[in-house]
Design a protein around this motif. Structure first.
Motif, mmCIF file in Angstrom:
data_model
loop_
_atom_site.group_PDB
_atom_site.id
_atom_site.type_symbol
_atom_site.label_atom_id
_atom_site.label_comp_id
_atom_site.label_asym_id
_atom_site.label_seq_id
_atom_site.Cartn_x
_atom_site.Cartn_y
_atom_site.Cartn_z
ATOM 1 N N LEU A 67 -6.391 -0.148 -34.999
ATOM 2 C CA LEU A 67 -6.777 0.056 -36.391
ATOM 3 C C LEU A 67 -7.011 1.538 -36.662
ATOM 4 O O LEU A 67 -7.780 2.200 -35.966
ATOM 5 C CB LEU A 67 -8.052 -0.729 -36.710
ATOM 6 C CG LEU A 67 -8.599 -0.585 -38.137
ATOM 7 C CD1 LEU A 67 -7.593 -1.126 -39.155
ATOM 8 C CD2 LEU A 67 -9.935 -1.301 -38.277
ATOM 9 N N ALA A 68 -6.361 2.060 -37.696
ATOM 10 C CA ALA A 68 -6.582 3.432 -38.160
ATOM 11 C C ALA A 68 -7.435 3.379 -39.423
ATOM 12 O O ALA A 68 -7.103 2.669 -40.371
ATOM 13 C CB ALA A 68 -5.251 4.117 -38.452
ATOM 14 N N VAL A 69 -8.535 4.129 -39.422
ATOM 15 C CA VAL A 69 -9.466 4.129 -40.551
ATOM 16 C C VAL A 69 -9.542 5.539 -41.122
ATOM 17 O O VAL A 69 -9.837 6.495 -40.402
ATOM 18 C CB VAL A 69 -10.868 3.664 -40.113
ATOM 19 C CG1 VAL A 69 -11.814 3.640 -41.305
ATOM 20 C CG2 VAL A 69 -10.799 2.286 -39.448
ATOM 21 N N HIS A 70 -9.281 5.665 -42.417
ATOM 22 C CA HIS A 70 -9.293 6.968 -43.081
ATOM 23 C C HIS A 70 -10.141 6.905 -44.348
ATOM 24 O O HIS A 70 -10.107 5.903 -45.075
ATOM 25 C CB HIS A 70 -7.884 7.395 -43.506
ATOM 26 C CG HIS A 70 -6.934 7.641 -42.383
ATOM 27 N ND1 HIS A 70 -6.801 8.858 -41.764
ATOM 28 C CD2 HIS A 70 -6.041 6.804 -41.779
ATOM 29 C CE1 HIS A 70 -5.869 8.781 -40.823
ATOM 30 N NE2 HIS A 70 -5.391 7.549 -40.810
ATOM 31 N N VAL A 71 -10.853 7.986 -44.627
ATOM 32 C CA VAL A 71 -11.496 8.169 -45.932
ATOM 33 C C VAL A 71 -10.489 8.837 -46.854
ATOM 34 O O VAL A 71 -9.791 9.779 -46.460
ATOM 35 C CB VAL A 71 -12.751 9.037 -45.813
ATOM 36 C CG1 VAL A 71 -13.374 9.271 -47.199
ATOM 37 C CG2 VAL A 71 -13.773 8.401 -44.885
ATOM 38 N N VAL A 72 -10.392 8.346 -48.085
ATOM 39 C CA VAL A 72 -9.539 8.980 -49.094
ATOM 40 C C VAL A 72 -10.375 10.014 -49.848
ATOM 41 O O VAL A 72 -11.425 9.686 -50.412
ATOM 42 C CB VAL A 72 -8.972 7.937 -50.079
ATOM 43 C CG1 VAL A 72 -8.134 8.625 -51.151
ATOM 44 C CG2 VAL A 72 -8.139 6.897 -49.335
ATOM 45 N N HIS A 73 -9.916 11.256 -49.849
ATOM 46 C CA HIS A 73 -10.594 12.324 -50.582
ATOM 47 C C HIS A 73 -9.901 12.501 -51.935
ATOM 48 O O HIS A 73 -8.742 12.896 -52.013
ATOM 49 C CB HIS A 73 -10.563 13.619 -49.775
ATOM 50 C CG HIS A 73 -11.317 13.525 -48.478
ATOM 51 N ND1 HIS A 73 -12.685 13.409 -48.431
ATOM 52 C CD2 HIS A 73 -10.885 13.495 -47.188
ATOM 53 C CE1 HIS A 73 -13.080 13.333 -47.172
ATOM 54 N NE2 HIS A 73 -12.003 13.371 -46.394
ATOM 55 N N TYR A 74 -10.648 12.187 -52.996
ATOM 56 C CA TYR A 74 -10.095 12.212 -54.346
ATOM 57 C C TYR A 74 -9.848 13.640 -54.839
ATOM 58 O O TYR A 74 -10.461 14.591 -54.377
ATOM 59 C CB TYR A 74 -11.056 11.550 -55.337
ATOM 60 C CG TYR A 74 -11.501 10.157 -55.005
ATOM 61 C CD1 TYR A 74 -10.610 9.186 -54.565
ATOM 62 C CD2 TYR A 74 -12.843 9.784 -55.162
ATOM 63 C CE1 TYR A 74 -11.042 7.896 -54.296
ATOM 64 C CE2 TYR A 74 -13.285 8.498 -54.904
ATOM 65 C CZ TYR A 74 -12.380 7.557 -54.465
ATOM 66 O OH TYR A 74 -12.810 6.289 -54.200
ATOM 67 N N ARG A 75 -9.022 13.710 -55.874
ATOM 68 C CA ARG A 75 -8.819 14.991 -56.565
ATOM 69 C C ARG A 75 -9.995 15.341 -57.469
ATOM 70 O O ARG A 75 -10.344 16.503 -57.659
ATOM 71 C CB ARG A 75 -7.545 14.933 -57.404
ATOM 72 C CG ARG A 75 -6.256 14.809 -56.620
ATOM 73 C CD ARG A 75 -5.107 14.460 -57.553
ATOM 74 N NE ARG A 75 -5.258 13.122 -58.111
ATOM 75 C CZ ARG A 75 -4.599 12.677 -59.181
ATOM 76 N NH1 ARG A 75 -3.768 13.482 -59.822
ATOM 77 N NH2 ARG A 75 -4.772 11.443 -59.611
#
Length: 253
Positions: A67-75
């Motif tokens: 499992l790859a877990v990433h936080v999405v950093h918004y614009r």
């Protein structure tokens, strides 16, 4: 003086939480909260703080499956009306996962405004599940279209909300879940009795519930009995399922 064009902002994926898998079998995109209106760039550190604990728990639980877990950093910090910037950034992030890892199942998991973004961006064919924790959803407006639910068809959906939440109205997430259940039977919603927006009193139970749901949705692990019952129950029972104190202590690790 020559006019300088305003730089184009881009969303980005944070580094994988936990060890980077040798072979990725699935991905979770974590969508932080934000503000209703703001064109300021969010702080990556502060934005990620609200979802980092959940991300680390998921990364540990899904290590064997890759499992790859990433936080999405918004614009932008804000939803910003019809622009729906976080939802667009979430959709971009799904495409980025496909580019990086190929055709792997994806779960969108968001808190507060990120919960709304997760629900909105779930239409991509690789998204098989959505988690919305204390989601910010707008009041019903007769002059505006209701929150969309058709994109949730074919996905498993978990909504979790504290009954004493004073920042995002739990009744609005219940009404949304009612409409979503008509388009997709695989929708469940858990209520955390007497807890507030941050779900701090039952933090471990919420983490265990979310992990149980995500591992079952992405990798076919057997759901715990409460999740099975919530998915199978007709409304309103499966949409007002109480999250029991101590949930997760007896689950298989």
């Amino acid at each position: 003086m020559a006019h300088q064009a305003t730089p184009v902002r881009t969303a980005r994926l944070g580094r994988t939480l936990g060890p980077e898998p040798a072979a990725v079998g699935g991905a979770v995109l974590l969508l932080p909260g934000g503000q209703e209106v703001s064109t300021r760039r969010p702080s990556p550190v502060l934005a990620a703080a609200s979802v980092r604990t959940l991300g680390r728990r998921l990364a540990r639980a899904g290590r064997e499956e890759g499992l790859a877990v990433h936080v999405v950093h918004y614009r932008y910090r804000g939803w910003n009306g019809a622009e729906a910037h976080p939802a667009r950034d979430a959709a971009w992030a799904v495409e980025e996962v496909v580019r990086c890892y190929g055709d792997v199942p994806v779960c969108l998991a968001g808190v507060d405004m990120g919960g709304r973004a997760a629900l909105h961006a779930s239409g991509h064919e690789t998204v098989n599940s959505v988690v919305a924790i204390a989601p910010w959803l707008p009041e019903a407006d007769m002059a505006a279209s209701p929150e969309p639910v058709r994109q949730l068809a074919g996905r498993r959906v978990l909504i979790v909300h504290g009954t004493n939440d004073e920042r995002t109205d739990p009744e609005l997430s219940f009404r949304f879940a009612e409409r979503a259940k008509k388009a997709n039977r695989d929708v469940c919603r858990f209520e955390v009795h007497a807890d507030g927006h941050g779900l701090r009193q039952y933090r471990d139970e919420v983490l265990s519930l979310t992990t149980d749901f995500v591992m079952g949705s992405l990798f076919g692990r057997v759901f715990s009995r409460p999740v099975q019952d919530a998915l199978a129950a007709p409304p309103p029972l499966g949409l007002r399922m109480p999250l029991a104190a101590g949930f997760g202590k007896t689950l298989r690790r």
